[in-house]
Design an enzyme around this catalytic site. Structure first.
Site, short mmCIF file in Angstrom:
data_model
loop_
_atom_site.label_atom_id
_atom_site.label_comp_id
_atom_site.label_asym_id
_atom_site.label_seq_id
_atom_site.Cartn_x
_atom_site.Cartn_y
_atom_site.Cartn_z
N PRO A 53 -12.78 -5.79 -11.65
CA PRO A 53 -13.82 -4.80 -11.93
C PRO A 53 -13.49 -3.44 -11.33
CG PRO A 53 -14.52 -6.28 -10.19
CD PRO A 53 -13.21 -6.81 -10.69
N ASP A 92 -17.65 -3.22 -10.71
CA ASP A 92 -17.89 -3.41 -9.30
C ASP A 92 -18.87 -2.31 -8.89
OD1 ASP A 92 -17.74 -4.05 -6.66
OD2 ASP A 92 -15.71 -3.29 -6.36
N TRP A 573 -15.87 -6.48 -1.39
CA TRP A 573 -14.66 -7.19 -1.85
C TRP A 573 -14.97 -8.65 -2.12
CZ3 TRP A 573 -11.06 -4.71 -3.97
CH2 TRP A 573 -10.70 -3.44 -3.53
N GLN A 609 -4.38 -3.26 -4.43
CA GLN A 609 -5.30 -4.40 -4.46
C GLN A 609 -4.75 -5.60 -3.70
OE1 GLN A 609 -8.35 -4.34 -5.52
NE2 GLN A 609 -8.13 -2.22 -6.14
N TRP A 613 -8.52 -7.02 -4.20
CA TRP A 613 -8.94 -8.04 -5.16
C TRP A 613 -8.00 -9.23 -5.22
CZ3 TRP A 613 -7.96 -8.72 -10.86
CH2 TRP A 613 -8.95 -9.52 -11.45
N LYS A 698 1.16 13.16 -5.11
CA LYS A 698 -0.10 12.46 -5.35
C LYS A 698 -1.04 13.28 -6.22
CE LYS A 698 -1.52 9.73 -1.44
NZ LYS A 698 -2.16 9.83 -0.14
N LYS A 701 -7.79 15.55 -6.72
CA LYS A 701 -8.91 16.14 -7.45
C LYS A 701 -9.08 17.61 -7.08
CE LYS A 701 -12.03 12.38 -8.61
NZ LYS A 701 -13.14 11.57 -8.13
#
Length: 1168
Positions: A53, A92, A573, A609, A613, A698, A701
């Site tokens: 998710p 999520d 998590w 992850q 996850w 990287k 934003k």
RNA sequence: GGGCGUGUAGCUCAGUUGGUUAGAGCGCGUCGCUGAUAACGACGAGGUCCCAGAUUCGAGUUCUGGCACGCCCA
């Protein structure tokens, strides 16, 4: 061919891919193609996919495109391959990031502010916030072509989901695997809250702190002291142990002036002596392990006095000793180093994570009920509460370093004091407040009990790339610590544990109904009232804070007392890791779905992850299912196995671990203000006087150093992005989101495929090619079903080049299947790419004349059409999982003549099956050689500046051996046309043009002669190549004398290499040399002129807007007699090629004319 | 400080079990083609395979030690 209106019409030359994609999206939606694709596989074997998710918090960025594209391509492929692949979306929705986002919106930060604002409206805002972001994500998902069932998405805040999580936690609780302990957190004392790792990371800055060396006298030998090091003097009152490394050497030294005796690491004796400006004499040495167990006098005796130096019974007696003192002993710890300090480290376990582990280990050495407590002289407000000199009570710890140092000096315990610079975290919200490490009560899952099972489970997972298994993920499992589950926050799954207010005894609740069925239940009215007041409230909130906190019931443990829920929510998590069953609301519902969809065949996420996850899923599944379901703590209720027949690996069999995505942009240099630009601006060089340098790094934003996915889709289309992601690198490497590369995938693949298709439609229209002649064609136009067309011949009867491209097609198909089954999209794409290259740059190019020939009914022409048509159909199916939009556009256009007889979408088709009867690897090899010869011929021409249009009499091709000559001779029309020569001679006897060298075939020779390889190599190099070759040809072997040995080499052991001699128009490759006859006779000259004239006339046709089939008349005013001769001789050919009715010498006043080196040409369209 | 990964052409990347001429695309240069044409094709230049050592007849590939970068963790 058909007499009716042509079934195909010429496709536009410059398609607008983004616009075509929008049409396909609408088509999929209108016709429910995704659902149809599932329906067609209703009874097929399952291929189980889990959607990890995405956090519905924040806008999706380019990195998410990769994840979602990879998650799409394999399910699409597997579906076409005949599997049923349900794709349930998921979101999520819980967690701190959501709370922070809402806090920003409300302009509040701290927990106090949230409490003041009200938990109830706050979590309502959280729920609304995630809903808003989910819509952005859905748009991206759809536009990228990620087929996933968004309408049936699981959502982690839904009641059914929360209840599944509760069930699993109750299961763990009942098995004794959920316990309360301490967790050392970064604590903002002034704000009374713990900070997340991300928040802590934001607040580091460099400060000077004390670094002190303190004497801890030994209890049994008071004239000897440990020299103990710490950088946080304020933790000394809470001292519990002193740690040494068991394998380091320690020295007992004598101070040269005072004569005192100190223990410290041998490696640090000189360093500390220098610092303290004294000399040490080494009295004796020992290993760290010899010191372990020695007792010392702690620097502050507060606890010693209040606790009375307690001891307890050891669980495992040590050397006959059954009891031991709890505190103030030397313990062993591997983290102790000699990089700094004294080699003996002060341990205040309340104020450091590794220190806490030491305490935890010590605690477990004692029997239950007789264990040391965690010593902590500091309150949650960061001020001393006990065990310190009276004047320090109530003092903020960071202000206590100086008075403590002063006190130690006065008592003669301070040996040395320094300052040192290091980075230390401060609160990001109040930058004057240093954070401290501080123990908080926290709930843990005893995952360490499952370490071996998790490792065993992990060992069977198919990781891509493989190093994840034993590398990053395996190491992480190796160093497993118990999962700190609880969070002192608001927006999350509430921990379903209710505590008796009298006895403190607890029980876990597995779902909401179970809770409501408890005796004496009260508090449910809080939710009922909220809902009555605001009917818009989603029902799922009733299992959330604050409503659930209000629900209490009668304690079964103490009459007249109540059970109240603990206040914590859980780590989100855990939510994500519970998704394999919680997405179905299992075990409360949907047992069939869960049983059928567990475990997953395929998942994929980025490498971040690993601890997220991937771990949460593996841990939860290992604990709940399979072997792990039988594990429980002694004395707890035995668990009931819910799933018995699932074996490892759980809960996923294969996982592609994606690399990170970086960005590429341009920055202007110097002159103050930095300017960041993206691709097109950098290209226009619209900034006079500014230099731009390419940057890779990287995505940010705040820098806005990448183009949004939406813009990429609008400019280049989703297929362009997808192809770039799939075909440019293995997905686990870090990928640069380079706009130029995305743009490049259009000409490299999409446009090339389109142009090949477009070529087909142009001629299919002219000739009226009609695939419906295949009356038995099935709905997927498989090759076998097309065979019913009257002019369709089996591949074996078609021309060499037809058989070649069909062979390439079937080899590529086999390769794509093999690679995709191995989850290797990169090499699958390579196979598709090179097939398309062969189709476009060799098959179509070499077959142009066949399509252009005027005999509409020739068998050869039909062969060409059927071959190209079949190949396009199958190629489009191969490409469908990768570039689903373009593939579907082309499928629909290619099958249009059949109307509803064929499947509406390529995504409903079966993936092509390789037809081995059509594979001819010998032909592939021969064609590769032939293409190489053509390439060498062009190189030779270019070297002598002989244009391809000028015919030459002959080329001679010298080959190393004769194995391919017969084939080449039979099929040299291709070479003659490609090189525009009259004749091609093939020979192995090229002494005139080349010299031979013989080189060893090392791969065979290595194992055969071993160490003699260099000698053999030398002997071959020195020998005469022609001699060796003739011996090899006559005897089949050559003999070499190496020292005393004679070595026989056959034609497999050595390789003949050719080198062109100087003076010829020649070019050499690995196995062939091509020599041109450069003599240009008047005859050849005339033909060259004729071909040049064709080119000029064709240009002129275009200039006057002729249609493909328009007829023309041509007049020429020649510049020389040679031209007249050429025109006379080649009039028929020129007219045929250019569709001219007449070609006359002289001017034509009605026509537009064009100049050329051969004369002025007038071209006039003839009215039909 | 620890773990993991990466380092190959100007750029972005491939490179199977070690085999001696290290590839592709883009870019660049030269040329060609001109009815797939706002395309296309060919040819060419361009490499210390990060460095150093080791193993081996032979190392981009295996091993050891460095260096640089990235990620995760401390």
């Amino acid at each position: 061919m058909s007499d009716n209106a042509a079934p195909f019409s010429a496709a536009p030359a410059s398609p607008k891919f983004p616009a075509l994609e929008e049409q396909i999206l609408a088509f999929w939606k209108e016709n429910d193609i995704y659902q149809q694709s599932l329906k067609r596989r209703a009874d097929a074997p399952p291929f189980v996919f889990f959607e990890g998710p995405p956090t519905a918090n924040g806008m999706p960025h380019p990195g998410h495109c990769l994840t979602r594209a990879i998650k799409d391509v394999f399910p699409r492929y597997k579906t076409m391959r005949g599997f049923r692949c349900e794709r349930k979306a998921g979101w999520d929705t819980h967690g701190l990031p959501v709370e922070v986002e809402v806090g920003k919106e409300l302009g509040i930060h701290s927990k106090e502010e949230i409490e003041a604002y009200g938990v109830e409206p706050f979590i309502q805002k959280c729920q609304q916030s995630v809903w808003r972001y989910m819509q952005q994500w859905q748009r991206l998902t759809e536009r990228l072509g990620f087929w996933v069932d968004l309408e049936q998405a699981y959502v982690t805040y839904h009641q059914s989901y929360v209840e599944s999580v509760w069930w699993s936690l109750k299961n763990l609780f009942d098995r004794g695997l959920l316990y309360q302990g301490h967790k050392i957190v970064w604590w903002w004392a002034q704000g009374g809250t713990a900070l997340s790792a991300g928040e802590v990371g934001q607040g580091y800055r460099e400060v000077a702190d004390p670094s002190v060396y303190v004497r801890f006298p030994l209890v049994d030998n008071p004239d000897r002291s440990l020299l103990v090091w710490t950088t946080t003097p304020w933790t000394l009152p809470s001292n519990m142990y002193a740690a040494v490394h068991p394998e380091l050497e320690y020295s007992l030294v004598k101070h040269s002036e005072t004569g005192e005796l100190l223990y410290l690491a041998s490696a640090l004796v000189d360093k500390i002596a220098e610092k303290a400006k004294c000399e040490f004499e080494i009295v004796e040495t020992c290993s760290g392990s010899d010191l372990v167990g020695l007792r010392y006098q702690p620097p502050f005796d507060g606890y010693q006095t209040s606790l009375n130096d307690p001891s307890g019974t050891l669980a495992q007696p040590v050397g006959g000793q059954t009891t031991e003192h709890f505190y103030w002993r030397i313990v062993a710890a591997d983290f102790v180093t000699t990089e700094s300090g004294s080699g003996i480290v002060h341990q205040a376990s309340a104020f450091g994570e590794v220190d806490y582990e030491v305490y935890d280990q010590q605690r477990r050495r004692f029997v239950e009920g007789e264990q040391p407590e965690l010593l902590c002289a500091v309150g949650p407000d960061g001020k001393f509460t006990e065990a310190v000199p009276a004047e320090l009570i109530g003092v903020w710890v960071k202000d206590a370093d100086k008075p403590i140092s002063r006190d130690l000096k006065q008592r003669g315990l301070m040996f040395l004091q320094e300052q040192y610079l290091h980075d230390y975290p401060f609160c990001w919200r109040a930058d004057q407040d240093p954070l401290i490490q501080y123990p908080r009560r926290s709930w843990f899952i005893r995952t360490t009990r499952f370490r071996e099972l998790m490792l065993k489970n992990n060992s069977q997972i198919g990781w891509q790339p493989e190093h994840i298994r034993d590398g990053r993920f395996g190491n992480f499992l190796d160093s497993n610590v118990d999962w700190a589950l609880s969070r002192e926050r608001y927006w999350g799954t509430p921990l379903p544990i209710w505590v008796c207010e009298e006895t403190g005894r607890m029980e876990a609740v597995g779902d909401y109904d179970e809770l409501l069925a408890k005796p004496g239940i009260t508090g449910t009215e809080v939710w009922a009232e909220a809902k009555a007041e605001n009917p818009e409230l989603v029902d799922d909130l009733r299992v959330h804070k604050p409503y659930i906190d209000a629900v209490t019931y009668d304690s079964p443990f103490a009459d007249g007392k109540r059970m109240r829920r603990v206040s914590e929510v859980i780590d989100c998590w855990y939510d994500s890791g519970a998704m394999p069953f919680a997405q179905w609301g299992w075990p409360h519902q949907n047992d069939d779905q869960f049983q059928a969809q567990f475990p997953a065949d395929f998942i994929s996420e980025a490498i971040d992850q690993t601890r997220g996850w991937f771990y949460s899923q593996l841990a939860i599944a290992t604990m709940l299912f399979g072997e792990g379901a039988g594990v429980s703590e002694p004395g707890s209720e035995a668990p009931s196995l819910e799933i018995k027949d699932v074996d490892y690996p759980l809960p996923f069999r294969n996982c592609i671990v994606l690399g990170l995505m970086l960005s590429q942009w341009w920055e202007s240099e110097g002159e103050g203000s930095q300017k960041i630009v993206l691709l097109d601006e950098a290209e226009t060089k619209d900034y006079p006087g500014k230099k731009f340098t390419k940057q890779t790094g990287k995505m940010s934003k705040s820098l806005r150093n990448y183009r949004s996915p939406e813009e990429i889709f609008d400019r280049y289309g989703a297929d362009a992005l997808r192809w770039y992601l799939f075909a440019n690198q293995a997905p686990w490497n870090s990928i640069i989101y380079a706009e130029q590369s995305i743009k490049d995938s259009i000409p490299e693949f999409l446009l090339r495929l389109w142009n090949t298709f477009s070529f087909f439609t142009i001629y299919a229209e002219i000739d009226g090619f009609d695939p419906r002649a295949a009356v038995d064609a099935d709905d997927q136009l498989t090759p076998a079903s097309l065979a019913s067309a009257p002019m369709y011949r089996p591949a074996s009867e078609r021309s060499e080049i037809d058989r070649w491209i069909l062979s390439e097609l079937n080899q590529a198909t086999a390769k794509v299947i093999e690679r995709m089954d191995a989850l290797d999209n990169y090499n699958a794409c390579q196979a598709i790419s090179s097939l398309l290259d062969g189709l476009s740059n060799w098959y179509v190019r070499r077959s142009r004349d066949r399509f252009w020939s005027s005999d509409k009914n020739s068998q050869d022409k039909h062969d060409a059409y059927w071959t190209l048509y079949e190949t396009l159909i199958e190629l489009v199916k191969l490409a469908a999982p990768f570039t689903p939009f373009l593939a579907d556009t082309l499928w629909q256009r290619l099958t249009e003549p059949f109307g509803k007889r064929t499947l509406a979408s390529v995504h409903l088709c079966d993936f092509p099956q390789p037809d081995t009867s059509r594979v001819d690897t010998g032909l592939s090899d021969s064609m590769r050689l032939l293409r190489e010869i053509a390439s060498l011929g062009r190189a030779a021409r270019a070297a002598k500046k002989l244009k391809v249009r000028l015919p030459l009499a002959e080329v001679t091709v010298i080959l190393a051996d004769d194995s391919q000559i017969a084939w080449l001779q039979n099929h040299d029309a291709l070479i003659r046309e490609e090189l525009n020569v009259k004749a091609v001679h093939y020979t192995t006897q090229g002494d005139q043009y080349v010299q031979y060298t013989v080189v060893p075939n090392f791969k065979r020779l290595g194992p055969k002669v071993g160490k003699q390889v260099p000698a053999v190599k030398k002997a071959l190099a020195e020998a005469d190549g022609n001699d060796l070759l003739s011996k090899l040809q006559s005897d089949g072997v050559v003999k070499l004398s190496i020292g005393a040995d004679t070595i026989e080499l056959d034609n497999q052991d050595i390789e003949i290499r050719l080198q062109a001699k100087a003076g010829w128009a020649a070019a050499q490759g690995v196995g062939a040399v091509v020599v041109l006859n450069t003599e240009v006779t008047p005859e050849l000259q005339r033909e060259g002129i004729a071909k040049d004239l064709i080119r000029v006339i064709q240009n002129q046709r275009k200039a006057i807007d002729c249609q493909y089939v328009d007829r023309i008349r041509v007049n020429i005013e020649p510049t020389s007699d040679e031209v007249i001769e050429a025109v006379d001789q080649y009039r028929e050919m020129i007219c045929q090629e250019t569709l001219a009715d007449s070609l006359d010498v002289g001017s034509d006043s009605e026509a537009e004319s064009a100049d050329s080196e051969h004369g002025q040409l007038s071209v006039k369209k003839v009215q039909a």
